[in-house]
Structure formats: C-alpha cells, structure tokens
Write an enzyme that holds these catalytic residues in place. Structure first.
Site, mmCIF file in Angstrom:
data_model
loop_
_atom_site.group_PDB
_atom_site.id
_atom_site.type_symbol
_atom_site.label_atom_id
_atom_site.label_comp_id
_atom_site.label_asym_id
_atom_site.label_seq_id
_atom_site.Cartn_x
_atom_site.Cartn_y
_atom_site.Cartn_z
ATOM 1 N N GLU A 166 0.805 -1.233 0.000
ATOM 2 C CA GLU A 166 0.000 0.000 0.000
ATOM 3 C C GLU A 166 0.834 1.278 0.000
ATOM 4 O O GLU A 166 0.745 2.117 0.894
ATOM 5 C CB GLU A 166 -0.972 -0.032 1.194
ATOM 6 C CG GLU A 166 -1.936 -1.217 1.115
ATOM 7 C CD GLU A 166 -2.829 -1.340 2.340
ATOM 8 O OE1 GLU A 166 -3.007 -0.337 3.043
ATOM 9 O OE2 GLU A 166 -3.337 -2.447 2.595
ATOM 10 N N GLU A 274 -5.580 -11.175 -0.771
ATOM 11 C CA GLU A 274 -6.376 -11.000 0.462
ATOM 12 C C GLU A 274 -7.874 -11.098 0.142
ATOM 13 O O GLU A 274 -8.685 -10.338 0.594
ATOM 14 C CB GLU A 274 -6.062 -9.653 1.115
ATOM 15 C CG GLU A 274 -4.584 -9.442 1.428
ATOM 16 C CD GLU A 274 -4.288 -8.128 2.123
ATOM 17 O OE1 GLU A 274 -5.231 -7.491 2.626
ATOM 18 O OE2 GLU A 274 -3.110 -7.722 2.171
HETATM 19 O O1 G3I Z 1 -2.457 -9.324 19.078
HETATM 20 C C1 G3I Z 1 -2.237 -7.985 19.530
HETATM 21 C C2 G3I Z 1 -2.393 -7.891 21.017
HETATM 22 O O2 G3I Z 1 -1.404 -8.708 21.640
HETATM 23 C C3 G3I Z 1 -2.219 -6.458 21.422
HETATM 24 O O3 G3I Z 1 -2.427 -6.332 22.820
HETATM 25 C C4 G3I Z 1 -3.194 -5.564 20.661
HETATM 26 C C5 G3I Z 1 -2.893 -4.122 21.007
HETATM 27 O O4 G3I Z 1 -3.426 -3.300 20.008
HETATM 28 O O5 G3I Z 1 -3.014 -5.726 19.249
HETATM 29 C C6 G3I Z 1 -3.214 -7.067 18.833
HETATM 30 O O6 G3I Z 1 -2.911 -7.109 17.490
HETATM 31 C C7 G3I Z 1 -3.954 -6.758 16.592
HETATM 32 C C8 G3I Z 1 -3.758 -7.677 15.395
HETATM 33 O O7 G3I Z 1 -4.624 -7.327 14.318
HETATM 34 C C9 G3I Z 1 -3.969 -9.152 15.774
HETATM 35 O O8 G3I Z 1 -5.298 -9.360 16.020
HETATM 36 C C10 G3I Z 1 -3.733 -5.283 16.155
HETATM 37 O O9 G3I Z 1 -4.073 -4.434 17.220
HETATM 38 C C11 G3I Z 1 -4.609 -4.986 14.959
HETATM 39 O O10 G3I Z 1 -4.275 -3.704 14.441
HETATM 40 C C12 G3I Z 1 -4.327 -6.014 13.850
HETATM 41 O O11 G3I Z 1 -5.197 -5.726 12.775
HETATM 42 C C13 G3I Z 1 -4.773 -6.286 11.514
HETATM 43 C C14 G3I Z 1 -4.503 -5.124 10.543
HETATM 44 O O12 G3I Z 1 -4.174 -5.652 9.242
HETATM 45 C C15 G3I Z 1 -3.341 -4.272 11.010
HETATM 46 O O13 G3I Z 1 -2.166 -5.041 11.048
HETATM 47 C C16 G3I Z 1 -5.907 -7.142 10.978
HETATM 48 O O14 G3I Z 1 -6.034 -8.307 11.799
HETATM 49 C C17 G3I Z 1 -5.610 -7.583 9.552
HETATM 50 O O15 G3I Z 1 -6.738 -8.247 8.993
HETATM 51 C C18 G3I Z 1 -5.286 -6.373 8.676
HETATM 52 O O16 G3I Z 1 -4.891 -6.874 7.434
HETATM 53 C C19 G3I Z 1 -4.603 -5.862 6.445
HETATM 54 C C20 G3I Z 1 -3.438 -6.350 5.620
HETATM 55 O O17 G3I Z 1 -2.317 -6.572 6.442
HETATM 56 C C21 G3I Z 1 -3.118 -5.351 4.521
HETATM 57 N N1 G3I Z 1 -4.303 -5.136 3.669
HETATM 58 C C22 G3I Z 1 -5.472 -4.677 4.435
HETATM 59 C C23 G3I Z 1 -5.819 -5.688 5.516
HETATM 60 C C24 G3I Z 1 -7.056 -5.282 6.264
HETATM 61 O O18 G3I Z 1 -6.814 -4.089 6.980
#
Ligand code: G3I
Length: 362
Positions: A166, A274
C-alpha cells in the site's frame, strides 16, 4: 434389466456350462447400490497453484476446528498480523520472533508454504520507530538491518514476501499519511532499495508489491506499472504483484477483468492476496445472508477464480483468502458485524462460495 445384470447373466450361463455337476458355484452378486459418490476435491487438491489463507496464531492454537480447516483446504498461509513490523520490531534493540516463528514452523510441520506479509507498510511501523523521527539516512539504515534480519532468519522457509504494501493512495498518488513520504524526497527509490535488501538476504525468495483495488483503480495501476518499469530500469528486483481483492458481490466484473488483464500484462507473478467478497454491501443492520445472496457470492468467487485461471501458468502464484471462516473475518469490525465474506461459515462448513471458488478452478 440393466446392462450390468445382462452381462452378469451371460457370465453366469458361461460359468454354469463350464462347471462339472459336483462343483458348487457361488455367485457374489454385485452390490446394486451405487458406489459411494466420489469425495469432492478440496481447493488445494484441485488447484495447480497455491491456495492460501490469512491466519492468526491465537486461532491456530485456540481452536482445533480452525487448525483442521486450514490444513484440509489450504496449501499456503499468510500471517494476518504476526509477520509485520509492529509485531516483530518491538523496540530499537529487541525483536519478538515468537509468533512469526510459530507460524513458519506451523507451515513447515503441515507441509504448507508461508507467504511473508509484509516487510514495509506505512501502517505497521511501530510507534517507537515513528517517534524517533529518524532522518532519511538513519531511517533507511535501520530498515535495511530489519529486512536483512527478518528475511535472513526465514531464508529458505518463507519463499515469498510482500516487500512493500500500500504505497499508493486511490488514483495513484503517493500516500500522504506514509512516514516514508515525509522522510524521503524519492520514496520509490527507497522502496526499490528495500527490494534489493530483501533479495540480498534471500536470493531465492519471490518478492512482491501488494496493494488494494489495483484492478479497479486505473490510476493506481498506472502508478504501480510505472514503479515496476523504474525498478527494472534501475535493477531493483521484483517478481510479482498482489491485488488484495477485498471486493463485493456488486463489484463490477467487467472493470475487474479489464484491470486484471492490464495487471497481468506486466508479465509478473500475480497474487490475489487478500480475497474476500462482501455481501452486506449496504452495511444494513437488517441484512440477512439468504440463499440468493450466498448464490451471488458463489458466482462472484467463481468469476474471480476462473479469471485467475486464464493467466499463463508461469504467472500463477496463489489465491489467498483473507481469513478462514466468516467467524473471524476482519470485516465484522472494519465493515459491518453482519458480514459473511469467506468460503467457510462459522462452523467451518463449506458455503456455496467454496463451491463457486472450486468450480472456477481448471
Ligand atoms: O495481538 C495484539 C495484542 O497482543 C495487542 O495487545 C493488541 C494491542 O493493540 O493488538 C493485537 O494485534 C492486533 C492484530 O490485528 C492481531 O489481532 C492489532 O491491534 C490490529 O491492528 C491487527 O489488525 C490487523 C490489521 O491488518 C493491522 O495489522 C488485521 O487483523 C488484519 O486483517 C489487517 O490486514 C490488512 C493487511 O495486512 C493489509 N491489507 C489490508 C488488511 C485489512 O486491513
């Protein structure tokens, strides 16, 4: 009398004629009930390229049905979060490898590939890094070390990486909110060198650029193709392009196909990286996922997989769904709680979407 019975009758007459009186002939009649219908092939069994799913360590560890579904239907996994900077690069002196190692080992133990997602994403730089306000020299020096350490650690195990994710906004301009744009006068040059750092760390890994709405947004696609041209001119290595394919039942299929054909014209590996298909396109609180809606979703999946199958074989890499089951899709938080975008339902049963995906495979 069925053909089988006639044949059996003739055979019987022959056997009687050739038997002496004292020999006892025992006929074991063929069981008339049909042979068990053939078991349907799974996605990974039918596909001639990898079928991936985004997974989370906590779900693999916490739910045996989730793990079994991943191993049964998929031949590749992508870490939904655990292989991003925010998860690994916890401070300027500490890497947290636990979750990434778990998923790399899970893939190895289950004879699956794992696609590395993602080395550089503006949205995944850890706060400590952004707060350091590095200048471009220090910024790049630290990112080079990060890429070298991460790709080097998984050399030969992670065989493909989204090096950058992105970079462009809708229409193809460089993302304004990206920390890279604020630090570098020439962000594309920085990204190109990051591809070089990844190549140096694992010469055999396939290196991808990944983005969303690529086949729908001609401006973004033009910017990506221009970057690929520049990479090739500068000797920056790139092997493939990913379009995330976060689309919907009402996504215009002709627009999708036109853009996909244009993307494929680069000649690079193409990753549908994705894939999920929204159905509650109106974000309605009263939405019901009816059979008719499920059928439309199935047709959309079939359209996409049959479109992918039109690629030359040497450009096919993988189709990855962004999740395993509707129960854990990122879209219930991001889009609407009443959303059912994936191939397996909350109980890991195959939806019509699974059948449509399968039907589109050659
Ligand atoms: O697991 C941690 C936890 O230990 C911690 O305490 C907490 C604190 O914020 O965060 C947790 O991690 C979360 C993670 O998902 C695992 O569930 C993050 O907050 C959260 O931001 C993260 O969201 C992911 C997001 O990308 C950001 O990385 C989504 O699951 C994931 O579906 C999303 O995927 C993205 C692709 O990488 C790129 N394309 C878009 C897609 C959707 O946004």
């Amino acid at each position: 009398m069925t053909t089988k019975q006639i044949i059996f009758g003739v055979l019987s007459a022959f056997v009687f004629a050739s038997c002496s009186n004292d020999e006892k002939v025992v006929f074991i009649y063929a069981d008339e009930t049909p042979v068990n219908p053939p078991v349907q092939a799974t996605l990974k069994e039918k596909a001639k390229f990898k079928i991936g799913a985004a997974v989370k360590m906590k779900d693999l560890q916490g739910e045996v049905n989730y793990k079994n579904a991943v191993v049964k239907h998929y031949s590749q996994i992508t870490a939904e979060y655990e292989m991003k900077m925010a998860s690994i690069w916890t401070s300027s002196t500490v890497y947290n490898w636990t979750a990434a190692d778990y998923l790399v080992n899970f893939a190895k133990d289950n004879n699956m590939e794992i696609h590395g997602h993602t080395l550089i994403w503006y949205d995944s730089f850890p706060d400590w890094f952004k707060n350091a306000k590095y200048d471009s020299i220090a910024f790049e020096a630290k990112v080079k070390i990060y890429i070298t350490d991460v790709v080097g650690r998984y050399k030969g195990k992670v065989k493909s990486w989204d090096v950058a994710n992105e970079v462009f906004a809708d229409g193809g301009a460089l993302r304004e909110e990206s920390v890279i744009k604020t630090v570098f006068k020439d962000p594309i040059g920085f990204y190109g060198r990051c591809f070089q750092y990844a190549r140096a760390a694992d010469p055999d890994a396939k290196l991808f650029y990944n983005d969303y709405s690529v086949v729908l947004d001609a401006g973004k696609r033009t910017a990506i193709k221009k970057m690929v041209t520049r990479f090739k001119a500068k000797g920056y290595p790139i092997d493939g392009l990913g379009d995330q394919f976060h689309y919907a039942n009402d996504t215009n299929k002709q627009t999708m196909k036109t853009g996909f054909t244009d993307l494929a014209s680069t000649g690079l590996l193409i990753h549908i990286s994705e894939l999920d298909i929204k159905v509650n396109t109106g974000k309605s609180d009263s939405y019901v996922f009816t059979d008719a809606e499920a059928q439309k979703q199935s047709e959309t999946y079939q359209y996409i997989t049959s479109m992918y199958e039109e690629l030359p074989q040497n450009q096919k890499f993988a189709i990855t769904t962004w999740g395993v089951t509707d129960k854990y899709t990122w879209l219930t938080a991001f889009w609407h709680p009443k959303e059912y975008p994936l191939l397996l339902d909350n109980d890991y049963n195959k939806k019509p979407a699974y059948q449509g995906f399968l039907a589109g495979l050659k």
